[in-house]
Design an enzyme around this catalytic site. Structure first.
Site, short mmCIF file in Angstrom:
data_model
loop_
_atom_site.label_atom_id
_atom_site.label_comp_id
_atom_site.label_asym_id
_atom_site.label_seq_id
_atom_site.Cartn_x
_atom_site.Cartn_y
_atom_site.Cartn_z
N ARG A 25 9.26 -4.18 -7.00
CA ARG A 25 8.88 -5.05 -6.13
C ARG A 25 9.38 -6.56 -6.68
NH1 ARG A 25 8.65 -2.85 -1.15
NH2 ARG A 25 7.46 -1.17 -1.53
N ASN A 29 -4.09 -0.26 -13.01
CA ASN A 29 -3.95 -0.33 -14.29
C ASN A 29 -2.39 -0.76 -14.94
OD1 ASN A 29 -2.12 1.93 -14.71
ND2 ASN A 29 -3.79 3.30 -14.06
N GLU A 53 -9.47 -3.68 1.84
CA GLU A 53 -8.76 -4.95 2.80
C GLU A 53 -10.02 -5.35 3.97
OE1 GLU A 53 -4.90 -5.81 5.63
OE2 GLU A 53 -5.33 -3.77 4.75
N GLU A 54 -9.99 -6.34 4.43
CA GLU A 54 -10.72 -7.33 5.38
C GLU A 54 -10.48 -6.20 6.59
OE1 GLU A 54 -10.24 -11.41 7.76
OE2 GLU A 54 -8.98 -10.87 5.86
N SER A 55 -11.52 -6.00 7.25
CA SER A 55 -11.57 -5.14 8.39
C SER A 55 -11.48 -5.83 9.92
CB SER A 55 -12.88 -4.19 8.42
OG SER A 55 -12.80 -3.27 9.38
N ARG A 88 -0.14 0.53 -16.55
CA ARG A 88 0.92 1.57 -16.21
C ARG A 88 1.65 1.21 -14.86
NH1 ARG A 88 1.28 8.02 -17.27
NH2 ARG A 88 3.40 8.24 -17.40
N HIS A 145 2.39 1.90 -2.67
CA HIS A 145 2.29 2.34 -3.92
C HIS A 145 0.88 2.80 -3.98
CE1 HIS A 145 5.57 -0.02 -5.36
NE2 HIS A 145 5.43 -0.95 -4.38
N MET A 168 0.68 -1.23 0.09
CA MET A 168 -0.03 -0.10 0.06
C MET A 168 0.85 1.23 -0.01
SD MET A 168 -3.33 -0.99 2.44
CE MET A 168 -4.35 -2.64 1.94
#
Length: 244
Positions: free
Chosen positions: A198, A187, A99-101, A189, A92, A90
């Site tokens: 990464r 997307n 996300e799961e809470s 790009r 990025h 995240m």
């Protein structure tokens, strides 16, 4: 107080990252017609059959870093990974995340532990270090401690919930190796930007040294994307894995 009744899983320890393509609107032709509107206006024919000229255009756009045509392809992934991977992911800020809470549901006792292929020992200073294999004793100690602490933390988590403490408070006791699940929409790009830092590849123009666990995640995403947009992926590889 009823929330303590919903624990149905026994603790599980895993060493894998899972990535699933949920939906997509992504093909090499997206790049072609998005680029050609610049010169042809509304007379651009949309087709999935690429000519050599189309492939050459994709290569040109990648080489000259004309990036916006690559933004018209979108993919949504469902990813299950330990929380510490998501914290890196995240960073990025070029994708959409849900996300799961831990505020709204009880978190399952699924924990990450490294497999025996995971290098354990860091040699060198930050920015100029490498990782080497650990000893069997080091690996055994790591796994023993991780399992013990994970189980203890989860037992405490359950006790706190049983006493009426809110989920958003009780979750503070849980470790970073707890698994979570998220949806990521990105997307092409932005995905290339993510992959450029990464993953570690010998042909990269700019070498990166990602943590192994997020690289496992990135490798799985890249394999899926390569199948959707093979010519775009080939151009990305040819130009040293630099995002346009």
């Amino acid at each position: 107080m009823l929330q303590c009744l919903f624990f149905v899983m026994d603790p599980v320890f895993l060493s894998e990252i899972t990535v699933e393509l949920v939906k997509h609107s992504a093909s090499d032709s997206d790049v072609v017609f998005s680029a050609r509107v610049s010169t042809l206006g509304s007379f651009v024919a949309v087709t999935d059959c690429l000519s050599n000229r189309d492939i050459g255009l994709i290569t040109f756009l990648m080489r000259e870093r004309h990036g916006s045509p690559f933004e018209h392809s979108h993919m949504t992934f469902r990813i299950s990974a330990p929380i510490f991977v998501f914290r890196e992911f995240m960073r990025h800020r070029i994708a959409s995340y849900n996300e799961e809470s831990g505020r709204y549901k009880n978190l399952d006792p699924v924990f990450y532990i490294p497999d025996e292929k995971r290098k354990l020992v860091q040699i060198g200073a930050p920015g100029a270090y490498k990782f080497e294999e650990g000893t069997s004793e080091q690996y055994g100690l790591l796994i023993e401690e991780m399992k013990e602490l994970s189980l203890a933390a989860y037992d405490t988590y359950k006790r706190l919930l049983a006493c009426g403490i809110a989920r958003e408070v009780a979750r503070m006791i849980l470790p970073l190796n707890l698994y979570s699940t998220m949806y990521v929409t990105i997307n092409a790009r932005s995905l290339m930007n993510f992959l450029s830092v990464r993953t570690s590849r010998a042909n990269s123009a700019f070498h990166s040294y990602p943590q192994r666990e997020i690289e496992l995640c990135a490798d799985r995403i890249e394999e899926i994307w390569k199948g959707l947009m093979p010519e775009t992926h080939a151009a990305f590889e040819k130009q040293g894995r630099v995002a346009p």
